[in-house]
Design a protein around this motif. Structure first.
Motif, PDB file in Angstrom:
ATOM      1  N   ILE A 348     -13.337 -12.375 -36.911  1.00 32.42           N
ATOM      2  CA  ILE A 348     -12.923 -12.893 -35.604  1.00 32.42           C
ATOM      3  C   ILE A 348     -11.731 -13.835 -35.773  1.00 32.42           C
ATOM      4  N   TYR A 351      -8.640 -11.828 -36.232  1.00 36.23           N
ATOM      5  CA  TYR A 351      -8.227 -11.190 -34.978  1.00 36.23           C
ATOM      6  C   TYR A 351      -7.557 -12.199 -34.041  1.00 36.23           C
ATOM      7  N   LEU A 352      -8.185 -13.381 -33.912  1.00 36.59           N
ATOM      8  CA  LEU A 352      -7.637 -14.407 -33.011  1.00 36.59           C
ATOM      9  C   LEU A 352      -6.265 -14.860 -33.501  1.00 36.59           C
ATOM     10  N   ILE A 359     -10.843 -18.725 -29.345  1.00 40.59           N
ATOM     11  CA  ILE A 359     -12.129 -18.032 -29.254  1.00 40.59           C
ATOM     12  C   ILE A 359     -12.599 -17.943 -27.802  1.00 40.59           C
ATOM     13  N   LEU A 362     -11.749 -14.695 -26.255  1.00 41.19           N
ATOM     14  CA  LEU A 362     -12.296 -13.500 -26.900  1.00 41.19           C
ATOM     15  C   LEU A 362     -13.110 -12.658 -25.920  1.00 41.19           C
ATOM     16  N   VAL A 394     -14.083  -5.564 -30.172  1.00 40.41           N
ATOM     17  CA  VAL A 394     -13.417  -6.864 -30.056  1.00 40.41           C
ATOM     18  C   VAL A 394     -12.424  -6.843 -28.898  1.00 40.41           C
TER      19      VAL A 394
END
Lengths: 475, 98
Positions: A348, A351-352, A359, A362, A394
């Motif tokens: 995560i 990805y962020l 977050i 997300l 995601v």
């Protein structure tokens, strides 16, 4: 001569209450100028300040987190000065009786733990925002009256690292307690540093310099280290340090003079006569403390003792309140905390980072992340396949099992189906059976591989391996 | 305490960015003289060292705190009505810092 630095820090924290400290005008960041003001904020004649309950609750929560004595009678004072940033001609603050006194916070530095003592914590109102242009200034009163907490440390900070860790702790406390966004870059947490040097062993204070405009934790550290060196060089060459206000210039990485402090301003403080002293009941104070959202230190303790995470992972999760909140929500859906922590910190986070998101932005819900991890734990998909599923969910928060099925990834965990494939493979490879009997362990790997191939990668490898082994033993 | 002279008044006025006629300064100076005399009189009251300053006429406290709820703010035009000079929805002032 060796010097030691004496550093004290004042921190102003903007609270994220709905309304202002003494008026019911809204508190918001980034609204159109002068659209969040009411007659109290503009000091129209006849208006009266009324203290915001949530602001008091917030101040109690932070004071408690800083181990302070809480004054259960609220008194406010006027700090008188004539300047356009507050139209009343004074700021309402708490001078004589701050709500919190004599606290401390523990910080961890490279030289171990250190206790930083805190002198006081009080409530006050923020001023308006001024924009200074070449020939005029512009005023936006939206910020005027925003509730503030001011936290004043005792001067027992000695270097840039300690200062940075101290500010970091305060920031964590105000963020986790939901009192403030605590964003230094947006000014919702602002810190002013007072710094002077004295020969080691001396108990007298040198002339202090104030540094303003420190908009990040690393700038706090850098500015102080620069300033210590600057003052040291002055003193060593016999030039006295002058009492002045400096600011940190980010591009030049040095502190630059803003103004010399000439005569100290006398603010002629006196009790605010428009606010009758307010008595806080024991129950009110107790309730404010008990309903405080969980702080980072308590979360860390819980992650380590109850969820079994190691210290390193726990520390990473509690660096950001939103990340730890996400983790807390996901854990409720019963996936392995360790795996959850890993996915949050690695996949995560990556990805962020890649998409420059927080977050909070997300799409993937904590529940679906937890579901994905449960698929791995139940052996339905491999960790590697989970990455493919993750890449889809995601973006759209689809159900992980649906995506795994669509991608044809769900492992065959049906013993009967795998058994049929195993029998086929054993029949086709008598030589491998021979090899295995003769002690060639590699033969097992080959047979597992053949089954995997027949299942187009869907057979659960661990299960397959165990079942082949059982079969081979029978031969 | 600092003596209130015409120079002190002129300095204060200049800091607040206004000025007055000499006559007005004279009047103000005289008024201060009277005020200070009265203050002196109060200062002569004996044995007050241990007396707490009285801010409120009655020794009462309240437990009232305002719920954190928002009410409609002023419209921008009302908020800016008293301002002499407005630019981009903001109050425009002569430059106040160097």
């Amino acid at each position: 001569m060796n010097f030691e630095a004496v550093i004290g820090i004042e921190i102003h924290v903007e609270m994220k209450t709905k309304s202002k400290m003494f008026s019911s005008a809204p508190v918001e960041f980034g609204a159109e100028p002068n659209t969040l003001v009411n007659p109290v904020d503009m000091a129209f004649p006849g208006t009266m300040p009324v203290v915001n309950k949530q602001a008091v609750i917030n101040a109690i929560r932070v004071a408690n987190a800083l181990h302070m004595k809480i004054d259960q009678e609220l008194w406010f004072d006027r700090k008188n000065y004539f300047y356009a940033d507050l139209p009343k001609g004074f700021q309402i603050t708490q001078d004589k009786r701050p709500i919190g006194r004599d606290g401390y916070v523990m910080i961890k530095t490279n030289n171990g733990e250190k206790k930083i003592e805190i002198e006081r914590l009080h409530m006050e109102e923020d001023t308006c925002k001024q924009l200074h242009l070449s020939t005029y200034s512009l005023l936006d009163y939206n910020r005027a009256g925003t509730p503030l907490i001011e936290i004043v440390s005792r001067p027992n900070i000695r270097n840039g690292e300690e200062a940075m860790k101290y500010v970091e702790q305060i920031k964590s406390i105000v963020q986790f307690s939901d009192v403030s966004d605590g964003k230094m870059e947006e000014g919702s947490l602002r810190c002013d540093v007072n710094i002077s040097l004295r020969p080691i062993g001396s108990d007298k204070f040198g002339t202090k310099v104030e540094i303003k405009n420190l908009n990040s934790l690393s700038n706090v550290e850098k500015a102080i280290e620069f300033e210590i060196t600057r003052q040291q060089q002055l003193l060593l060459s016999g030039v006295p340090v002058e009492q002045e206000t400096r600011r940190f210039d980010e591009t030049r990485k040095e502190t630059v003079l803003m103004r010399k402090k000439t005569d100290a301003v006398d603010y002629k403080y006196f009790t605010e006569p428009n606010i009758t002293p307010i008595k806080l009941s024991d129950e009110f104070v107790k309730n404010a403390i008990e309903t405080c959202p969980e702080l980072a230190a308590s979360k860390k303790d819980r992650y380590m003792t109850i969820l079994g995470l190691n210290e390193y992972d726990s520390d990473i999760l509690i660096q950001d309140k939103d990340v730890s909140d996400y983790f807390d929500k996901a854990v409720k859906f019963n996936a392995s905390p360790k795996l959850l922590a890993n996915w949050i910190m690695v996949d995560i986070a990556a990805y962020l980072n890649k998409n420059n998101l927080k977050i909070k932005d997300l799409q993937l819900s904590p529940e679906h992340l937890s579901d994905l991890i449960k698929l791995i734990e139940e052996g339905k998909i491999s960790s590697k396949q989970a990455k493919d599923v993750f890449a889809v969910i995601v973006e759209n928060d689809a159900s992980p099992i649906d995506v795994a099925n669509e991608l044809g990834l769900v492992q065959m965990s049906d013993e009967g189906a795998i058994f049929e494939l195993i029998l086929e493979v054993l029949k086709e490879n008598p030589q491998s059976i021979e090899d295995y009997k003769n002690g060639k362990d590699r033969a097992l790997g080959f047979l597992v591989g053949q089954v995997m191939k027949k299942s187009r990668g869907k057979a659960n490898p661990a299960m397959t391996s165990k079942m082949i082994l059982d079969e081979l033993k029978k031969k | 305490m600092k003596a209130i002279t015409k120079e002190v008044l002129k300095d204060a006025a200049s800091r607040l960015m206004f000025d007055m006629s000499d006559e007005q300064y004279d009047t103000l100076e005289k008024e201060f003289e009277i005020i200070i005399k009265q203050m002196k009189l109060i200062g002569e009251i004996p044995d007050v060292d241990n007396v707490e300053p009285m801010t409120f006429p009655f020794d009462v406290t309240t437990d009232f705190l305002r719920e954190d709820e928002v009410t409609e703010p002023l419209t921008k035009s009302d908020a800016l009505k008293n301002a002499k000079d407005v630019l981009d929805g903001q109050i425009k002032l002569p430059k106040v810092v160097g």
